[in-house]
Enzyme design. Structure first.
Site, PDB file in Angstrom:
ATOM      1  N   ARG A 137       0.791  -1.222   0.000  1.00 48.79           N
ATOM      2  CA  ARG A 137       0.000   0.000   0.000  1.00 48.79           C
ATOM      3  C   ARG A 137       0.827   1.277   0.000  1.00 48.79           C
ATOM      4  O   ARG A 137       0.560   2.195  -0.780  1.00 48.79           O
ATOM      5  CB  ARG A 137      -0.922   0.052   1.238  1.00 48.79           C
ATOM      6  CG  ARG A 137      -2.163  -0.754   1.112  1.00 48.79           C
ATOM      7  CD  ARG A 137      -2.511  -1.330   2.454  1.00 48.79           C
ATOM      8  NE  ARG A 137      -1.516  -2.323   2.778  1.00 48.79           N
ATOM      9  CZ  ARG A 137      -1.642  -3.623   2.444  1.00 48.79           C
ATOM     10  NH1 ARG A 137      -2.719  -4.042   1.866  1.00 48.79           N
ATOM     11  NH2 ARG A 137      -0.678  -4.488   2.723  1.00 48.79           N
ATOM     12  N   THR A 138       1.796   1.343   0.915  1.00 47.09           N
ATOM     13  CA  THR A 138       2.522   2.615   1.058  1.00 47.09           C
ATOM     14  C   THR A 138       3.303   2.903  -0.216  1.00 47.09           C
ATOM     15  O   THR A 138       3.282   4.035  -0.738  1.00 47.09           O
ATOM     16  CB  THR A 138       3.460   2.557   2.278  1.00 47.09           C
ATOM     17  OG1 THR A 138       2.728   2.026   3.384  1.00 47.09           O
ATOM     18  CG2 THR A 138       3.986   3.925   2.629  1.00 47.09           C
ATOM     19  N   HIS A 149       5.097   5.514  11.586  1.00 45.19           N
ATOM     20  CA  HIS A 149       4.604   5.443  10.201  1.00 45.19           C
ATOM     21  C   HIS A 149       3.703   6.666  10.036  1.00 45.19           C
ATOM     22  O   HIS A 149       2.473   6.571   9.953  1.00 45.19           O
ATOM     23  CB  HIS A 149       3.821   4.142  10.002  1.00 45.19           C
ATOM     24  CG  HIS A 149       3.586   3.755   8.576  1.00 45.19           C
ATOM     25  ND1 HIS A 149       3.766   4.613   7.514  1.00 45.19           N
ATOM     26  CD2 HIS A 149       3.159   2.578   8.032  1.00 45.19           C
ATOM     27  CE1 HIS A 149       3.461   3.986   6.391  1.00 45.19           C
ATOM     28  NE2 HIS A 149       3.106   2.762   6.674  1.00 45.19           N
ATOM     29  N   ARG A 202      11.260   3.796   3.300  1.00 40.07           N
ATOM     30  CA  ARG A 202      10.899   2.837   4.361  1.00 40.07           C
ATOM     31  C   ARG A 202      12.169   2.112   4.760  1.00 40.07           C
ATOM     32  O   ARG A 202      12.911   1.621   3.904  1.00 40.07           O
ATOM     33  CB  ARG A 202       9.851   1.844   3.866  1.00 40.07           C
ATOM     34  CG  ARG A 202       9.598   0.726   4.870  1.00 40.07           C
ATOM     35  CD  ARG A 202       8.388  -0.100   4.524  1.00 40.07           C
ATOM     36  NE  ARG A 202       7.154   0.652   4.736  1.00 40.07           N
ATOM     37  CZ  ARG A 202       5.944   0.092   4.731  1.00 40.07           C
ATOM     38  NH1 ARG A 202       5.809  -1.201   4.533  1.00 40.07           N
ATOM     39  NH2 ARG A 202       4.872   0.813   4.934  1.00 40.07           N
ATOM     40  N   LYS A 249      28.052  -4.031  -2.069  1.00 40.46           N
ATOM     41  CA  LYS A 249      29.512  -3.870  -2.225  1.00 40.46           C
ATOM     42  C   LYS A 249      30.116  -3.146  -1.029  1.00 40.46           C
ATOM     43  O   LYS A 249      31.275  -2.769  -1.055  1.00 40.46           O
ATOM     44  CB  LYS A 249      29.814  -3.070  -3.496  1.00 40.46           C
ATOM     45  CG  LYS A 249      29.288  -3.695  -4.766  1.00 40.46           C
ATOM     46  CD  LYS A 249      29.567  -2.755  -5.950  1.00 40.46           C
ATOM     47  CE  LYS A 249      28.594  -2.983  -7.069  1.00 40.46           C
ATOM     48  NZ  LYS A 249      28.531  -1.834  -7.982  1.00 40.46           N
TER      49      LYS A 249
END
Ligand code: CP
Length: 361
Positions: free
Chosen positions: A89-90, A172, A139, A118
């Site tokens: 959703r986000t 959030h 996120r 790396k």
């Protein structure tokens, strides 16, 4: 033009020592919200404005002409969606919001596909994004990482805004914005969010959406919050301390049945077992809180059921068609409120107001 970023005026050690609530002013530029990282930075006026702007944007988008206008607003900007944790959703609602506003977007959804494999540090990785993009939507599994990145970028010659799309078990904030928008729309005809009784149910200890929304509800006088969970999954003391600070009433309980008939909103959550270290959630049950057709009979006709999703079994599928099931609308509201936030950050909201006013004439 040099713009005044509050984060430019403070060293990292001094910023890092601040309590979370003390950080809010530092996420502004010229006194306006710029980075969007924690719920505590949003006051009531800002929340009302975001809801208004989201509604205006969605109304404008109903016509082809309106959509073309919106798509021209940020056509010169680009956004990076950096999702180091899974999301449906986000990610998609931010992507859709970018598409609505004409922003081109890029994405990294798995750090294994970037040069972090790396040995490049996450900080360097995000700094690279800022060379190509004008907005970073992020996120990340670690709480507070967005704050560090915002400070870092604000102190380079290419400061770009950072939006927290979910940080660890901690916050959030844009989910909380869409939750507020959903509550505001649900209660529009019955006095608004003020004075409402809202139950949070499930895994409250590790649910970042609950934490962020609880902070925002302190902006609504007279609300009473109920935290319904087994002891192991109860809400953190830091949230309760914050509610005490704002004089918000609350109850902490492990039973839903006695309080359900009084509730104006029930905010369900799933077990967040992705944070388990040794499968400890397996021995904790939240099945006794499941909302099904039987439970619906004990709820007010005007009550609403919210869920940040994804769900497991905490809401029976038979509930989906009940008018009180608001979780599908929540999903769509997320796209509009995120579009509103991006408009605010890039200071294009006044153009939306002018177009909307013309439309209403
Ligand atoms: N509510 C929410 O954050 O959903 P996703 O994890 O799918 O983005």
């Amino acid at each position: 033009m040099n713009r005044a970023h509050a984060l430019q005026g403070i060293s990292w050690p001094d910023f890092d020592r601040l309590e979370i609530g003390e950080r809010a002013p530092y996420f502004q530029r010229d006194g306006r919200q710029y980075h969007a990282l924690i719920s505590q930075q949003f006051d009531r006026a800002f929340l009302d404005r975001m809801c208004e702007l989201a509604t205006r944007t969605r109304k404008i988008a109903k016509t082809r002409g309106g959509m073309l206008f919106l798509q021209g607003l940020l056509a010169e900007k680009r956004a990076m969606l950096y999702f180091a944790q899974p999301s449906t959703r986000t990610f998609l609602s931010f992507l859709s919001a970018c598409q609505i506003l004409g922003l081109q977007s890029g994405e990294v959804r798995d750090s294994k596909t970037s040069s972090e494999v790396k040995g490049e540090s996450p900080e360097d990785t995000v700094r690279i994004f800022s060379s190509y993009y004008d907005l970073i939507i992020m996120r990340y599994p670690e709480g507070g990482f967005g704050d560090r990145i915002a400070w870092l970028l604000s102190n380079t010659d290419r400061p770009v805004p950072v939006i927290n799309a979910g940080s660890g078990k901690d916050q959030h904030p844009t989910q909380a914005l869409l939750d507020i928008y959903t509550l505001q729309r649900s209660f529009e005809a019955i006095g608004g969010i003020e004075g409402k009784k809202i139950a949070f149910v499930g895994d409250l200890a590790r649910g970042r959406t609950v934490r962020s929304l609880a902070y925002l509800l302190t902006r609504y006088p007279g609300v009473k919050l109920y935290f319904v969970a087994p002891e192991q999954l109860q809400i953190g003391e830091d949230i309760l301390a914050s509610l005490d600070e704002y004089g918000v009433s609350y109850e902490v309980t492990d039973t839903l049945t006695p309080i359900l008939p009084e509730m104006d909103a029930v905010y369900m959550t799933r077990i967040q077992d992705e944070w388990d270290t040794a499968g400890e959630s397996r021995s904790i049950g939240i099945d006794e809180y499941i909302i099904d057709a039987d439970r619906l009979q004990h709820m007010k006709e005007t009550a609403v059921i919210l869920h940040p999703l994804p769900r497991r079994n905490e809401i029976a599928v038979e509930v989906d068609s009940d008018p009180r099931a608001m979780y599908w609308r929540q999903v769509r509201n997320g796209m509009w409120i995120r579009a509103a936030l991006i408009l605010h950050i890039f200071e294009r909201d006044a153009e939306v107001d002018r177009y909307f006013d013309d439309l209403m004439r």
